[in-house]
Design an enzyme around this catalytic site. Structure first.
Site: not given
Ligand code: GLC
Ligand code: GLC
Length: 820
Positions: A493
């Site tokens: 993300d």
């Molecule tokens: C969080 C989110 C997931 C994403 C991950 C890596 O665990 O829930 O959807 O893939 O972060 O950014």
């Molecule tokens: C932030 C976090 C990530 C998560 C995301 C969800 O970017 O670092 O882990 O998946 O929020 O929106």
């Protein structure tokens, strides 16, 4: 250092001191009513949706930690003549934090029990949600161990939330004026907003006759006082206040006299109830809550024998679920995680997605499309019917383009517009979850079920078409190297290659300042190959042979693109940025190698036959692996890069900036099994295994019975410290990695495959797996140092590693597995 121990027999984690490094929580409820509960009774409850239907208040990020809970106070009404004891205390330690003579919290499957003793008074409180009910029980047992009678006051206390937790925490100009309750026969009913558009209310009930109650918070606490010293508890007297605006609470007072050695059970119920729209009031033309339907439910659970019955039913429910797979390996950590805690965590993640934990505030995120599809991989065998329903719910938030809403609200099941779509990996995860569901159940019918797009009536198409559109979505969006465009972000993300945000407060995930036609993701490319291979398998079975061939061609083309532009010489690259430069390459100054493409590409089979998979995994071992787990990338980003986005916003070693993002570790574990390196796979498995890490709880800090999303990487000063426990894809993927790839018990379209890649030191292991109505009793024996498998089914040797379903009516099959 440990703060407790595992009681595997009882399937409990026993916490032996209240001051754990962080609140160590558990979940109550597994259907529609849920709560989180900490080892000191902190937490809150909600119905279905932690944001929209919050029953009680909790104050996140507060001091002291963990404020708000299901509180009980005990008061020694004999004080001060009994000068050994305090006047009043919390038998769960919080919120008064009086030193207790004894304390023990047992987190079990769907329940928590906290026992303590102070000044000769023992308290035991068991909290759980009966199956099929929208209520929770607090069963309090008090025992007087003194040699004299004890006169005690017992107080219960919760703070009602005015339903929408976000509004409740922000909209004070309105909310201070809307709170309403009713009190009748000792039951407290919270009915804010019931007069107009709501048909639901909450209640707090008690099995004993009350000496008093308060429903206005200030009346109970006293002005400027906290939950650690309510004036009503101090005085031993309630004022029977009726909330009218301000902060409605549920607090009850009962008085008990316990003779020496005497015990007494008191039951409290916190619950939620909905009335039919046209039966809201009783009498109908009044404004009085209609309690006719709820009172029999309350009465029922105020009886100790009903409570015990419901508790036993709950235990039986979990026994039944966990029975689906039980293993006996030479390693206790593996057994405990597979047989109990990992499966349990998978269910919590499935139930709650990423909504409510100590780190997820319940107001931030609903059900994630990618998250839930991955959670399904871990729980299809535990709850196949519910998995089927979840698949439909998810697919119904898919858009006609094949893309998907990134999240939806559990209460409405509608896509969340604020977050929107365009996370280009999302649709592919649906293919993996549906494939996993069919492999488990053999339910091919699921593909014919009509499912709408964007929940629009009339847009229904068979689920199979949704999967086709998922694949097509990637094919329609490729970039300059023929690799998938990344969109807002892929699995990571925080790799926001089209964002270029320099404005504080902008969401990295939803801000797009580029047209998105250049930045490509090798991760999505690998995921595509994995998904399209599944799709080919599905199409073949589904009598779509020509399409199966087309899918194979598409996979082949993507492999070619990966080898042409996604291979860096020693490992897989991560992406191309908006300027067309590689990310995760030797050419980069920082972020030269990323974990995700090494895992996913090898899982998709790339490089297994020509040594490049081994090269990539060797690079992981050399550059990313640490004693606490494998970090996400190296070197960490030491400054903010406008063109990379949120990943470089985190301090080095945290979260996506080179933290040990545990979700990705099992991908490497699975990849290692794909190249037959069982020792290596198992070694990685143990590094992040919570049970193994129990002995460094003072470093790890989070619960030793569940995985955390992240453990700080070597670039952080807090190396080894975990955060964001419970709700993470780590649960499902580790469960898949250990059960399906290391232990090798793996459902396929054709039947159950058994192909272990176990550590060389293991002599074997035993397992019982329930699969498509048959009980497979599996005995694995190591006969040589390799991973070659020879199967015998009911004493007869079979070809290959897949056991095709036995004759109809067969209940049990004996499988002997020789590994050499
Ligand atoms: C969080 C989110 C997931 C994403 C991950 C890596 O665990 O829930 O959807 O893939 O972060 O950014
Ligand atoms: C932030 C976090 C990530 C998560 C995301 C969800 O970017 O670092 O882990 O998946 O929020 O929106």
């Amino acid at each position: 250092m440990q703060f407790g121990y595992f009681d595997d027999e009882q399937r409990e984690y026993v916490i032996t001191r209240p001051d754990t490094p962080l609140p160590w929580i558990n979940y109550l409820g597994c259907e529609e009513y849920f709560g989180i509960i900490s080892n000191t009774a902190g937490g809150y409850s909600f119905y279905k949706d932690a944001r929209l239907r919050r029953l009680t208040r909790y104050r996140y990020n507060n001091a002291p930690l963990d404020s708000g809970g299901r509180y009980i106070y005990l008061r020694d009404d004999g004080f001060p003549s009994n000068s050994n004891g305090p006047l009043f205390w919390s038998p769960t330690w919080q919120p008064t934090r009086h030193r207790l003579d004894e304390y023990e919290c047992r987190h079990g499957l769907g329940y928590t029990a906290i026992r303590s003793k102070l000044a000769g008074i023992e308290s035991h409180i068991r909290y759980f949600v009966p199956l099929g009910e929208n209520l929770e029980i607090w069963e309090l047992t008090l025992t007087n161990h003194r040699s004299k009678p004890a006169n005690l006051s017992v107080f219960s206390a919760i703070e009602f939330c005015l339903w929408d937790a976000w509004d409740d925490a922000t909209n004070f100009q309105r909310n201070y004026s809307i709170g309403q309750v009713e009190v009748l026969d000792g039951m407290i009913y919270h009915k804010s907003e019931y007069r107009e558009r709501r048909n639901h209310f909450a209640y707090l009930a008690c099995s004993e006759k009350l000496s008093g109650f308060d429903t206005q918070r200030e009346a109970f606490l006293g002005a400027y006082r906290g939950w650690d010293s309510p004036s009503a508890v101090e005085a031993g007297r309630m004022s029977n206040s009726i909330a009218y605006g301000w902060q409605p609470v549920g607090t009850q007072h009962i008085k008990l006299r316990l003779n020496a050695g005497e015990g007494k059970k008191v039951i409290f119920i916190l619950g939620y109830h909905e009335n039919p729209q046209d039966e809201k009031f009783d009498p109908p033309d009044s404004q009085t809550l209609n309690k006719r339907a709820v009172i029999p439910i309350i009465r029922r659970y105020l009886q100790a024998n009903q409570v015990e019955h419901a508790f036993q039913a709950l235990r039986a429910y979990w026994d039944r679920l966990l029975e689906k797979l039980q293993v006996t390996t030479p390693d206790g950590h593996t057994n405990r995680m597979v047989n109990i805690w990992n499966a349990y965590q998978v269910m919590a993640a499935f139930n709650l997605s990423r909504s409510a934990s100590y780190f997820e505030s319940g107001v931030g995120r609903g059900i994630g499309f990618r998250d839930s599809n991955q959670d399904l991989l871990g729980c299809v065998q535990l709850v196949p019917e519910r998995a089927r329903q979840r698949i439909f719910d998810l697919a119904a938030t898919q858009l006609p383009s094949g893309g998907a809403y990134h999240q939806y609200q559990p209460l409405t099941k509608r896509g969340n517009h604020e977050v929107g779509s365009d996370f280009n990996d999302d649709p592919l995860w649906l293919v993996l979850s549906v494939a996993a569901y069919i492999k488990e159940t053999g339910d091919w019918e699921v593909l014919c079920e009509p499912v709408p797009y964007d929940n629009l009536p009339g847009s229904e198409e068979p689920l199979y078409n949704h999967l086709e559109r998922s694949i097509q979505y990637t094919l329609d969006r490729t970039g300059p190297h023929g690799l998938p465009l990344i969109g807002r972000a892929d699995w990571n993300d925080c790799l926001n290659l089209n964002c270029f945000s320099d404005t504080p407060g902008q969401s990295f995930q939803t801000t797009t300042n580029k047209d998105g036609k250049v930045a490509e993701s090798i991760f999505i490319a690998g995921l595509f190959v994995l998904a399209v291979d599944e799709m080919a398998g599905i199409a073949r079975h589904y009598q779509h042979g020509r399409e199966a061939d087309e899918f194979c061609d598409a996979a082949q083309e993507m492999r070619t693109a990966i080898w042409a532009a996604g291979w860096d010489g020693e490992w897989f690259r991560r992406a191309y940025d908006d300027l067309g430069h590689p990310v995760g390459s030797k050419e980069c100054e920082e972020g030269q190698i990323f974990i995700e493409p090494q895992g996913i590409c090898v899982m998709a089979g790339l490089g297994i036959d020509d040594g490049r998979a081994k090269q990539a995994l060797d690079a992981v071992a050399e550059r990313l692996a640490t004693p606490h787990g494998i970090v996400l990338h190296q070197p960490a980003y030491s400054r903010y890069y406008l063109h990379l986005g949120e990943i470089s916003s985190y301090p080095p070693g945290y979260k996506e900036n080179a933290g040990i993002f545990c979700h990705t570790n099992p991908w490497i574990i699975i990849a290692e099994t794909r190249i037959d390196r069982g020792d290596c796979a198992y070694d990685y498995y143990l590094r992040i295994n919570p049970s193994v890490r129990e002995e460094i709880s003072e470093v790890h800090k989070c619960e030793p019975y569940v995985y955390a999303q992240m453990i700080a990487g070597g670039d952080a000063p807090t190396f080894g410290e975990a955060k964001n426990s419970w709700l993470t894809g780590t649960a499902a993927w580790n469960y898949v990695a250990i059960t399906q790839w290391i232990l090798g018990i793996r459902p396929t379209f054709e039947g159950l495959e058994i192909a272990p890649v176990i550590p060389s030191a293991w002599s074997g292991f035993d397992a019982v797996r329930h699969y498509r109505g048959v009980r497979y009793v599996i005995q694995v024996m190591r006969k040589g140092s390799g991973n070659k498998v020879q199967l015998e089914v009911d004493g007869k040797a079979i070809e290959g590693t897949v056991i095709t379903p036995p004759r109809a009516g067969t209940k049990e099959v004996q499988v002997t597995v020789r590994v050499a």
